[in-house]
Scaffold this active site. Structure first.
Site, PDB file in Angstrom:
ATOM      1  N   LYS A 116       0.813  -1.220   0.000  1.00 14.12           N
ATOM      2  CA  LYS A 116       0.000   0.000   0.000  1.00 14.12           C
ATOM      3  C   LYS A 116       0.843   1.265   0.000  1.00 14.12           C
ATOM      4  O   LYS A 116       0.514   2.253  -0.655  1.00 14.12           O
ATOM      5  CB  LYS A 116      -0.955  -0.019   1.185  1.00 14.12           C
ATOM      6  N   GLU A 200      -3.449   7.978   6.411  1.00 15.40           N
ATOM      7  CA  GLU A 200      -3.982   8.852   5.389  1.00 15.40           C
ATOM      8  C   GLU A 200      -5.256   9.524   5.898  1.00 15.40           C
ATOM      9  O   GLU A 200      -5.859   9.079   6.881  1.00 15.40           O
ATOM     10  CB  GLU A 200      -4.277   8.081   4.104  1.00 15.40           C
ATOM     11  N   ASN A 235     -14.454  -1.927   8.565  1.00 15.17           N
ATOM     12  CA  ASN A 235     -13.646  -1.821   7.346  1.00 15.17           C
ATOM     13  C   ASN A 235     -13.569  -3.124   6.558  1.00 15.17           C
ATOM     14  O   ASN A 235     -12.716  -3.277   5.689  1.00 15.17           O
ATOM     15  CB  ASN A 235     -12.227  -1.332   7.671  1.00 15.17           C
ATOM     16  N   GLU A 275      -8.888   0.069  -6.401  1.00 19.12           N
ATOM     17  CA  GLU A 275      -9.897   0.541  -5.456  1.00 19.12           C
ATOM     18  C   GLU A 275      -9.863   2.062  -5.343  1.00 19.12           C
ATOM     19  O   GLU A 275      -8.789   2.671  -5.317  1.00 19.12           O
ATOM     20  CB  GLU A 275      -9.680  -0.101  -4.090  1.00 19.12           C
ATOM     21  N   GLU A 288      -5.761   1.867  -3.519  1.00 17.65           N
ATOM     22  CA  GLU A 288      -4.761   0.818  -3.660  1.00 17.65           C
ATOM     23  C   GLU A 288      -5.140  -0.076  -4.834  1.00 17.65           C
ATOM     24  O   GLU A 288      -6.260  -0.010  -5.344  1.00 17.65           O
ATOM     25  CB  GLU A 288      -4.689  -0.023  -2.382  1.00 17.65           C
ATOM     26  N   ASN A 290      -5.262  -4.124  -5.642  1.00 17.64           N
ATOM     27  CA  ASN A 290      -5.121  -5.490  -5.141  1.00 17.64           C
ATOM     28  C   ASN A 290      -4.672  -6.379  -6.293  1.00 17.64           C
ATOM     29  O   ASN A 290      -5.411  -6.574  -7.262  1.00 17.64           O
ATOM     30  CB  ASN A 290      -6.441  -5.993  -4.559  1.00 17.64           C
ATOM     31  N   PHE A 348     -21.496  -8.696  16.525  1.00 13.40           N
ATOM     32  CA  PHE A 348     -20.858  -9.449  15.443  1.00 13.40           C
ATOM     33  C   PHE A 348     -19.578 -10.161  15.903  1.00 13.40           C
ATOM     34  O   PHE A 348     -18.640 -10.315  15.117  1.00 13.40           O
ATOM     35  CB  PHE A 348     -20.547  -8.540  14.255  1.00 13.40           C
TER      36      PHE A 348
END
Length: 669
Positions: A116, A200, A235, A275, A288, A290, A348
């Site tokens: 990244k 960031e 995320n 992305e 980024e 992938n 969760f």
């Protein structure tokens, strides 16, 4: 073309690759750890090789063991799937040295885009729009705090290696930066063997939209439309769709062309994903790339008709892409729901155990819709604490977005999973959420719509009537079956009482049979709330899924027997139902309610997991919000914090210890 390939992965993605390889006439080799001896991908492959203990760091992440398995079986190429070694340039280089083909991009592209930090530097040099941030090495938490202050809050702390939401934290203040930095670095090290992180600017109310690219070794690069991945929790993506309900043709083309340009700049070969963060004005920023197959690739396959795994294999074998950009057409709408082994009613938290029942909906085309289920488990399989909690990826396709959503809702209503907790109720409720159905999305959707967590849905009057009809019909069918037992002293009468009361949770619904004769299949008129509805079903006792119609509405609900009643699950609603006579209902209302035990002075382990650290000592006074312990499960670290001011009286667990759910970690005075 290759004669035999090895899949350096496990679970659903290994099974997914095997299916395409089998269709192409290519033999497959699976690798597995001690925990995966009986896994589905091991059974599906033509050959299987044991590569080590359950821990990924000792098996699936050990490149030498994968290479040894290739040599042992004669595999000519390796498909890495996603995660594990899929974005390790060193793994790709090691394979090349042994004359084994890596089914993915070349090491140069992996090194340029897979990291990244380096990918941001590369994108900046190529004049690709990026989110403001700090791409250098962050020395420690104090350095992170200084950088965050310069960028401006909120900030995103991300692991340089890997993905899937691991090693990622949002910090809204200086206090959260230090803790987030430590947690992100720790997760990154345990998941990817690389503890580097970067910071960031966090774009408020962003959409996460990604472009699928495909390139060969002959200079041909195309983009296959976009995927909307904004429905995320911690995320980590939960629901994806293609195309995005937000993009217009102009923005889609601009994002696609920029993605192609980036792929060309690094001589990319294979499938890859670029992305972007997209703001409310449709301005987009590179996040980024992938350099692997994405988890959510099936939705792209459904709207383009292109098998991405097949194209990856063909490109790795030296073939040219059989199409150009002008050939790519987006057809219809596809949605993917990720089924996770986690308890939606307990924030969760991960859930592990054996799948005592696993009955996914039937795959294939029915009318205008298609159902696809990518999975790596089966009934009787065990969900392990060592790996990602994903059970399956359920996908639906239809000509329009709303039709695809309706198809997904029905498929989820009929997806039976028992033995562990899972997020099917949450996903089913999401399909009925007005904001989701309207396409008004952002990556903060779940946090904004469920700020206090997900709770069982409360049925409205119409839903109550429908559930009461389902429960009553099932009860009458069950009673009819009992009447026909051969050893009963009294023969079947075929008649039943007219008046009933159905208890749904804490509510009581009066019902009356318009016709007093029960037929099999069930077909009766039932009056509920003054409205008469025809109820039709061929449900039989023992069936997990009730399928039928109530007042002409198609209903698919799950039925599970419980003590003195049934548990019904439908459209995210989960409640206990009891069918009573009016007299029994009157008495039932007088029954005392049993209160749960008081656990306010205990810190209980919320899930089966490994104790990473204990942050307190006996006798210590702690304030609300302070960290008490960290427990790891399924590659995620969960920080347990004090809910109020407390004094620690006893510590019952220690770092490195494995705990069951509800095990007592701490006691308070």
């Amino acid at each position: 073309m290759f004669k035999k390939i090895l899949i350096a992965n496990r679970g659903e993605i290994a099974c997914r690759v095997i299916k395409t390889a089998r269709r192409m006439g290519i033999a497959t080799v699976a690798v597995y750890s001690d925990a995966d001896r009986d896994a589905l991908h091991v059974e599906m492959a033509d050959e299987a090789v044991l590569i080590g203990p359950a821990a990924a760091a000792e098996s699936y992440l050990v490149a030498n063991k994968i290479i040894a398995a290739c040599k042992q079986t004669g595999a000519e190429a390796v498909h890495p799937g996603y995660g594990f070694l899929s974005e390790r340039a060193s793994f790709c280089e090691a394979l090349e040295k042994e004359g084994i083909v890596f089914i993915g991009p070349k090491p140069k592209a992996i090194m340029a885009m897979g990291d990244k930090i380096e990918s941001k530097k590369f994108a900046n040099a190529a004049k690709v729009s990026t989110v403001p941030g700090y791409l250098g090495v962050i020395e420690d938490a104090s350095h992170a705090e200084k950088i965050a202050a310069e960028i401006g809050y909120p900030v995103m702390i991300k692991a340089s290696a890997g993905g899937g939401g691991k090693g990622m934290r949002i910090a809204w203040s200086e206090a959260e930066v230090r803790d987030g930095f430590d947690r992100a670095r720790s997760e990154a090290k345990s998941s990817f063997g690389d503890d580097r992180v970067f910071i960031e600017k966090y774009v408020v109310e962003p959409r996460h939209i990604e472009i699928q690219v495909l390139a060969d070794g002959h200079g041909n690069v195309v983009y296959l439309g976009e995927r909307e991945c904004s429905i995320q929790r911690r995320n980590q993506k939960v629901v994806e769709e293609a195309p995005s309900p937000f993009l217009d043709a102009e923005t889609r083309a601009a994002m696609g062309e920029q993605s192609v340009a980036l792929a060309r700049a690094v001589d990319y070969q294979s499938a890859g994903t670029v992305e972007f963060i997209v703001d409310r004005d449709r301005s987009f920023y590179f996040l980024e790339m992938n350099t692997r197959l994405q988890v959510e690739h099936p939705v792209t396959e459904l709207v383009t008709g292109i098998d991405l795994v097949e194209q990856m294999i063909r490109v790795a074998a030296g073939e040219k892409l059989p199409f150009t950009q002008s050939d790519i057409k987006l057809n219809g709408w596809a949605i993917e729901s990720r089924l996770y082994a986690e308890d939606p009613y307990r924030t969760f938290l991960p859930s592990i155990g054996r799948l005592t029942r696993y009955r996914p909906p039937a795959e294939g085309k029915s009318g205008n819709t298609i159902v696809r289920n990518d999975t790596g488990v089966f009934e009787g399989a065990e969900i392990s604490m060592y790996y990602d909690p994903m059970i399956a990826k359920l996908c639906t396709w239809a000509p329009t977005r709303l039709e695809a959503i309706e198809a997904m809702g029905e498929a989820l209503d009929g997806f039976v999973v028992d033995g562990i907790e899972h997020n099917v109720p949450f996903l089913a409720a999401l399909m009925k959420h007005p904001r989701w159905r309207e396409g008004r999305l952002s990556t903060g959707f779940i946090a904004e719509e469920y700020p206090d967590g997900f709770a069982p849905m409360v049925p409205d009057a119409h839903q109550q009537a429908t559930l009461a009809a389902v429960a009553l019909s099932a009860s009458l069918v069950e009673a009819n079956r009992r009447e026909r037992f051969a050893d009963r002293l009294r023969g079947p009468s075929g008649a039943t009482r007219e008046d009933w009361t159905v208890r749904l949770g804490d509510s009581y619904v009066d019902a009356r049979l318009v016709d007093g004769l029960v037929t099999i299949p069930f077909d009766m008129d039932i009056e509920i709330g003054g409205k008469i509805s025809n109820v039709v079903t061929d449900w039989r006792p023992g069936d997990s899924v009730w399928r039928g119609k109530v007042a002409g509405q198609s209903v698919i609900a799950q039925i599970r027997p419980v003590l003195n009643g049934l548990r019904l699950d439908w459209q995210g609603i989960s409640l206990k139902a009891k069918v009573l006579t009016p007299r029994h209902a009157a008495l039932d209302k007088l029954m005392p309610v049993k209160l749960p035990p008081d656990t306010s002075k205990l810190l209980l382990c919320p899930m089966p997991g490994l104790v990473v650290s204990i942050a307190v000592v006996e006798g210590q006074e702690v304030k609300a919000g302070e960290t008490l312990a960290v427990v790891e499960a399924m590659k995620m670290e969960n920080v347990l914090r004090a809910e109020r001011d407390l004094v620690v009286s006893k510590i019952n667990a220690k770092p490195g210890e494995s705990l069951a759910v509800d095990a007592v970690i701490l006691e308070f005075a």
